[in-house]
Enzyme design. Structure first.
Site, PDB file in Angstrom:
ATOM      1  N   ASP A   1       0.837  -1.195   0.000  1.00 51.03           N
ATOM      2  CA  ASP A   1       0.000   0.000   0.000  1.00 51.03           C
ATOM      3  C   ASP A   1       0.880   1.256   0.000  1.00 51.03           C
ATOM      4  OD1 ASP A   1      -2.428   1.744   0.703  1.00 51.03           O
ATOM      5  OD2 ASP A   1      -3.279  -0.257   0.787  1.00 51.03           O
TER       6      ASP A   1
ATOM      7  N   HIS B   1      -3.655   6.014   3.121  1.00 46.14           N
ATOM      8  CA  HIS B   1      -4.427   4.830   2.714  1.00 46.14           C
ATOM      9  C   HIS B   1      -3.892   3.557   3.375  1.00 46.14           C
ATOM     10  CE1 HIS B   1      -6.018   1.721  -0.054  1.00 46.14           C
ATOM     11  NE2 HIS B   1      -6.959   2.597  -0.347  1.00 46.14           N
TER      12      HIS B   1
ATOM     13  N   SER C   1     -11.067  -1.093  -1.294  1.00 43.20           N
ATOM     14  CA  SER C   1      -9.804  -1.111  -0.567  1.00 43.20           C
ATOM     15  C   SER C   1     -10.024  -1.273   0.923  1.00 43.20           C
ATOM     16  CB  SER C   1      -9.031   0.191  -0.798  1.00 43.20           C
ATOM     17  OG  SER C   1      -8.520   0.258  -2.095  1.00 43.20           O
TER      18      SER C   1
END
Length: 302
Positions: free
Chosen positions: A29, A61, A246
């Site tokens: 990520d 994220h 996600s």
């Protein structure tokens, strides 16, 4: 996360002592910050974008995804007086490979380098799961597609269960991103993408990508909540709300960490079969072309 844990039925797992302890999850990520919710469970950080050595996340994220998988909720208890915002497997260990930049973009070279690192270091870190909330559209170059698909299939064959987000390109068919179209790995869609929240967060209603793939494979196989998920933020010990597949993928990755704690002898293929058999409600009950919803109670019971 309290809402998510109720939806996926985690009570039985926690009552029987499951927490993800001694299960290592690799996450590809944007990086991770030393949030108090991770304690000393970040076992390795590799930066394949800038080559930096200290923990960082210039997007947020990756920290959010990591919190969904394995945040302990410590900050929510001690600093905010809010309901405990812990992840699905709050004692799992984390290996973070930064393959996405500050804008959430990446390139195939860095992703493949991260997967190569996992293959070489699987035994040292006892990596059982890989969460990939990274994807490219099927319109990407054929060579890049095949390289990524071959890499995730190789990790699967080595005994690492790969979980990938389906992508946010729905609701049209054949919109699942790569590597989510792999026959072997488990691909996750959002069960709650029909709610009104996505529009407020830059995602359209029905955002979760759908199959079947060009080879007529059912994708995504499993659904989990992915809309308005509160998890760890990159600001000092804070929390943020994000939406997308996600976020749904690490919900399932965390559930699988609980399952592997109880059934460490299962192979990825055997655990995938267990997912298929124990998903509930089933896809046909949800009106979706998938196996069904992740149901942790069913997954971890004997």
């Amino acid at each position: 996360m309290n809402r998510v844990r109720k939806i996926i039925h985690t009570d039985y797992a926690y009552k029987t002592g499951l927490s993800g302890k001694n299960v290592t999850v690799a996450i590809m990520d944007t990086g991770i910050v030393p949030h108090v919710d991770f304690g000393n469970r970040i076992r390795y950080f590799g930066d394949f974008c800038e080559g930096k050595t200290g923990l960082y996340d210039d997007n947020g994220h990756g920290t959010h995804v990591s919190g969904i998988v394995a945040g302990s909720g410590e900050a929510s208890r001690k600093e905010y007086g809010m309901p405990v915002c812990h992840g699905i497997a709050p004692q799992a260990d984390i290996v973070m490979l930064k393959v996405l930049d500050a804008k959430g973009n990446g390139n195939t070279r860095d992703v493949l380098a991260g997967m190569e690192w996992i293959a070489k270091n699987q035994q040292e870190y006892q990596i059982r799961l890989l969460n990939i909330s990274v994807g490219m559209l099927p319109s990407a170059g054929e060579r890049e597609q095949q390289e990524l698909l071959s890499a995730v299939d190789d990790l699967w064959d080595r005994g690492i269960m790969v979980v990938a987000a389906a992508g946010n390109n729905g609701p049209k068919e054949n919109s699942v991103t790569i590597p989510g179209i792999s026959r072997k790995i488990v691909t996750i869609g959002s069960s709650d993408d029909g709610k009104s929240e996505p529009g407020k967060r830059g995602l359209k209603t029905g955002y979760s990508s759908n199959g079947p793939t060009a080879c007529c494979i059912v994708k995504p196989e499993i659904l989990a909540p992915g809309t308005a998920i509160k998890s760890c933020g990159r600001e000092k010990n804070g929390y943020r709300v994000k939406s997308g597949t996600s976020m749904a993928a690490p919900v399932v990755t965390g559930a699988l960490a609980l399952a592997f704690q109880k059934y460490p002898y299962l192979s990825p293929a055997e655990m995938k079969l267990r997912l298929y058999e124990r998903a509930y409600p089933r896809g046909e009950q949800l009106g979706r072309k998938c196996w069904g919803m992740i149901h942790v109670d069913h997954l971890v019971r004997g």
